[in-house]
Design an enzyme around this catalytic site. Sequence first.
Site, PDB file in Angstrom:
ATOM      1  N   PRO A   1       3.823   9.380   2.288  1.00 54.05           N
ATOM      2  CA  PRO A   1       4.111  10.399   1.284  1.00 54.05           C
ATOM      3  C   PRO A   1       3.558  10.093  -0.108  1.00 54.05           C
ATOM      4  O   PRO A   1       3.574   8.954  -0.554  1.00 54.05           O
ATOM      5  CB  PRO A   1       5.639  10.463   1.256  1.00 54.05           C
ATOM      6  N   ASN A   2       3.076  11.144  -0.717  1.00 53.31           N
ATOM      7  CA  ASN A   2       2.574  11.155  -2.104  1.00 53.31           C
ATOM      8  C   ASN A   2       1.198  10.511  -2.268  1.00 53.31           C
ATOM      9  O   ASN A   2       0.601  10.619  -3.338  1.00 53.31           O
ATOM     10  CB  ASN A   2       3.588  10.504  -3.072  1.00 53.31           C
TER      11      ASN A   2
ATOM     12  N   ARG B   1      -0.603  10.670  -9.679  1.00 56.46           N
ATOM     13  CA  ARG B   1       0.257   9.494  -9.818  1.00 56.46           C
ATOM     14  C   ARG B   1      -0.210   8.608 -10.976  1.00 56.46           C
ATOM     15  O   ARG B   1      -1.272   8.828 -11.561  1.00 56.46           O
ATOM     16  CB  ARG B   1       0.323   8.736  -8.488  1.00 56.46           C
TER      17      ARG B   1
ATOM     18  N   TYR C   1      -1.920   2.988  -9.603  1.00 60.50           N
ATOM     19  CA  TYR C   1      -2.655   3.356  -8.385  1.00 60.50           C
ATOM     20  C   TYR C   1      -4.158   3.522  -8.584  1.00 60.50           C
ATOM     21  O   TYR C   1      -4.878   3.789  -7.623  1.00 60.50           O
ATOM     22  CB  TYR C   1      -2.046   4.633  -7.785  1.00 60.50           C
TER      23      TYR C   1
ATOM     24  N   ASN D   1      -0.556   2.620   5.374  1.00 59.04           N
ATOM     25  CA  ASN D   1       0.140   2.529   4.091  1.00 59.04           C
ATOM     26  C   ASN D   1       1.328   3.489   4.204  1.00 59.04           C
ATOM     27  O   ASN D   1       1.175   4.696   4.012  1.00 59.04           O
ATOM     28  CB  ASN D   1      -0.777   2.933   2.935  1.00 59.04           C
TER      29      ASN D   1
ATOM     30  N   ALA E   1       6.405   5.093   0.341  1.00 58.45           N
ATOM     31  CA  ALA E   1       7.840   4.813   0.128  1.00 58.45           C
ATOM     32  C   ALA E   1       8.587   4.557   1.439  1.00 58.45           C
ATOM     33  O   ALA E   1       9.602   3.856   1.445  1.00 58.45           O
ATOM     34  CB  ALA E   1       8.492   5.958  -0.651  1.00 58.45           C
TER      35      ALA E   1
ATOM     36  N   GLU F   1      -0.461  -3.510   7.636  1.00 61.86           N
ATOM     37  CA  GLU F   1       0.199  -2.753   6.555  1.00 61.86           C
ATOM     38  C   GLU F   1      -0.586  -2.968   5.262  1.00 61.86           C
ATOM     39  O   GLU F   1      -0.945  -4.111   4.949  1.00 61.86           O
ATOM     40  CB  GLU F   1       1.633  -3.292   6.403  1.00 61.86           C
TER      41      GLU F   1
ATOM     42  N   HIS G   1      -1.076  -1.749   0.946  1.00 53.91           N
ATOM     43  CA  HIS G   1      -0.577  -1.064  -0.257  1.00 53.91           C
ATOM     44  C   HIS G   1      -1.640  -1.148  -1.340  1.00 53.91           C
ATOM     45  O   HIS G   1      -2.299  -2.190  -1.491  1.00 53.91           O
ATOM     46  CB  HIS G   1       0.712  -1.715  -0.766  1.00 53.91           C
ATOM     47  N   LEU G   2      -1.764  -0.073  -2.097  1.00 51.12           N
ATOM     48  CA  LEU G   2      -2.694  -0.080  -3.230  1.00 51.12           C
ATOM     49  C   LEU G   2      -2.186  -1.033  -4.307  1.00 51.12           C
ATOM     50  O   LEU G   2      -2.926  -1.866  -4.832  1.00 51.12           O
ATOM     51  CB  LEU G   2      -2.815   1.336  -3.808  1.00 51.12           C
ATOM     52  N   SER G   3      -0.898  -0.889  -4.629  1.00 46.80           N
ATOM     53  CA  SER G   3      -0.283  -1.759  -5.632  1.00 46.80           C
ATOM     54  C   SER G   3       0.300  -2.988  -4.932  1.00 46.80           C
ATOM     55  O   SER G   3       0.243  -3.089  -3.701  1.00 46.80           O
ATOM     56  CB  SER G   3       0.837  -0.988  -6.355  1.00 46.80           C
TER      57      SER G   3
ATOM     58  N   ARG H   1       6.743  -5.142  -8.407  1.00 49.54           N
ATOM     59  CA  ARG H   1       7.298  -3.921  -9.004  1.00 49.54           C
ATOM     60  C   ARG H   1       8.836  -3.901  -8.874  1.00 49.54           C
ATOM     61  O   ARG H   1       9.457  -4.943  -8.789  1.00 49.54           O
ATOM     62  CB  ARG H   1       6.625  -2.710  -8.354  1.00 49.54           C
TER      63      ARG H   1
ATOM     64  N   ARG I   1      11.243  -2.055  -4.007  1.00 45.67           N
ATOM     65  CA  ARG I   1       9.946  -2.145  -3.314  1.00 45.67           C
ATOM     66  C   ARG I   1       9.717  -3.538  -2.718  1.00 45.67           C
ATOM     67  O   ARG I   1       8.705  -3.783  -2.070  1.00 45.67           O
ATOM     68  CB  ARG I   1       8.803  -1.815  -4.281  1.00 45.67           C
TER      69      ARG I   1
END
Length: 143
Positions: A9-10, A17, A22, A73, A76, A97, A99-101, A106, A110
Amino acid sequence: MKVLVLNGPNLGRLDLRDSSIYGDMNFQGLSEFVIAEGKALGLECDVRQSDSEVEIINWLHEAAEKNIAVVINPAAFTHYSYAIRDAAEMVKAPLIEVHLSNPLSREEFRHTSVISGVANGTIGGFGPDSYRLALIALANIKN
Ligand code: DQA
């Protein structure tokens, strides 16, 4: 080798964003980047994005049935979707798995990934390069 590159999502609205987290690449750009990097490694990447948990679960079932490798990815959903975790566990081909960040740098919520335990590995914090590094790892894993 075919690879399903699944995005939660998103991520389809990266253009909206926080670019300090991101980056500046929109989802179309990210998809094109992943496809090109995959091709250079001899991988055929099928890049998909959904805001729906159900759709992502269906795609994982497809990967499990057809024995297709996965880069995911979960966005959330990473932090709380046991349903996606259970579906990911069914995939016997490699599953990475990404993740961009870097979620660990964070907010506290998370810091938990319910997916990591059923992934071959997790790569985060490198922007689009997280996906590229995952594809390199996949290309090196012997099925
Ligand atoms: C994300 C990190 C998640 O915590 C967040 O909910 C996302 C994107 C990332 O790629 O950095 O939507 O998975």
